[in-house]
Motif scaffolding. Structure first.
Motif: not given
Ligand code: MF3
Ligand code: CO
Ligand code: CO
Length: 338
Positions: A96-100, A135-139, A178-179
């Motif tokens: 799911k995370a990878c698809t988004i 959540y945008p993981s790098p942030l 993304v998280y």
């Protein structure tokens, strides 16, 4: 005096090609004290820095209802890395995370054009993440200030979106992580901005090929080093440099975990690949030297010779039969049996 060309013997008399010897030092020396003058690169354009470096806008917030990774507020990951082998439930979370992540990457890539600032790409990515409840993981990951990385021309990776507008002929890597519901999905691609010269297009297509050859080298029972060996073979045919300082990584509940995945052949990288492992492969390939320097923002990694660099990244799953790409673009066939 005519300028020494990259394939000429070095002026210092070492007998080594200039590009493997003093070229990158000379190029750095060409930047004057306050960094306002820069030599054009091999395709005749000034490097991003220092002529055109932009300014970074303030940090954006993510609504509190969205599930946040543990570093979101304090800037440092706390959780200890989970087991390398994932259960079917965890794998479903990764899917799911990878698809988004891929969806956001495709949407942002479609906005790339001359005149568009990398900051506006970041703002768009941020908005798309929030819309999807992720959540945008790098942030704020180790203090990183933005939602995505945008790495232009000689920037290898971790370019911070800023006010610089993309220029016709640039290449830009857009890296989206993304998280989502407790799992990270990570992918990137290098996008052409308008009309791009042939050598840069070659760099980009070869880098993509490097990623896919790396993926095809993955098999259960194999070793991490098989991946770098396959990638290095493709890059070496063009005498492109393979970046060594940044590697692929295990990914899941934590953004970066074991194994480390070098994109060059590392004899010592004998970590065994087993079904249920998820990790990224993300080769960074340079027109010239594999060496890098870092801007004083402590993030932006650039090639030491200021020649261009490209990158592509997928998150993959090792299966019983081979490998499945979890961040495949819609409509693209899996590169291997899975
Ligand atoms: N997405 C990058 C990777 O491929 C990591 C970015 S970390 C950041 O591993 F902090 F720079 F965002
Ligand atoms: Co990434
Ligand atoms: Co990654």
């Amino acid at each position: 005096m005519t300028k020494t060309r990259p394939n000429d013997p070095c002026w210092c008399g070492s007998g080594t090609k200039y590009k493997r010897c003093h070229m990158h030092k000379d190029r750095l020396a060409a930047l004057d004290g306050d960094g306002t003058q820069a030599e054009p690169d091999a395709v005749g354009r000034p490097p991003v820095r220092p002529v055109q470096k932009g300014t970074v806008s303030p940090r954006r917030s993510v609504p509190p209802a969205i599930m946040r990774p543990d570093y979101a507020d304090i800037g440092k990951p706390q959780a200890k890395a989970p087991d390398a082998i994932k259960s079917p439930v965890q794998i479903a979370g990764m899917r799911k995370a990878c698809t988004i992540a891929r969806e956001v990457l495709e949407a942002v890539s479609a906005k790339v054009a001359p005149g568009v600032t990398t900051e506006s790409l970041d703002a768009y990515a941020h908005e798309l993440c929030v819309e999807r409840g992720v959540y945008p993981s790098p942030l704020n990951y180790f203090g990183y200030p933005k939602a995505i990385c945008t790495s232009v021309n000689e920037v290898i990776c971790h370019g911070i979106p800023d006010s610089r507008a993309l220029v016709d002929g640039d290449i830009v890597n857009v890296d989206v992580t993304v998280y989502c519901e407790g799992f990270h999905g990570d992918c990137s691609q290098t996008v052409l901005v308008g009309e791009v010269d042939e050598k840069s297009r070659k760099l980009v297509s070869v880098t993509r090929e490097c990623l896919y050859e790396g993926i095809k080298a993955v098999q259960p029972g194999g070793q991490v080093r098989d991946i770098g060996r396959a990638i290095e073979r493709v890059a070496a045919r063009q005498s492109f440099g393979v970046v060594r300082a940044f590697v692929g990584h295990g990914i899941g509940e934590t953004f970066h975990m074991e194994p480390q995945v070098p994109h060059y052949y590392d004899h010592a990288a004998r970590f065994e690949l087993r079904p249920g492992m998820t990790f990224t492969i993300e080769p960074m390939i340079n027109m010239g030297t594999w060496r890098h320097t870092t801007w004083d923002d402590n993030w932006t990694a650039v090639t030491a010779d200021l020649l261009r660099s490209a990158q592509f990244e997928h998150t993959i799953l090792v299966t019983e039969r081979g490998v499945e790409v979890l961040t495949l673009p819609p409509g693209e066939a899996q590169p291997c049996d899975f």
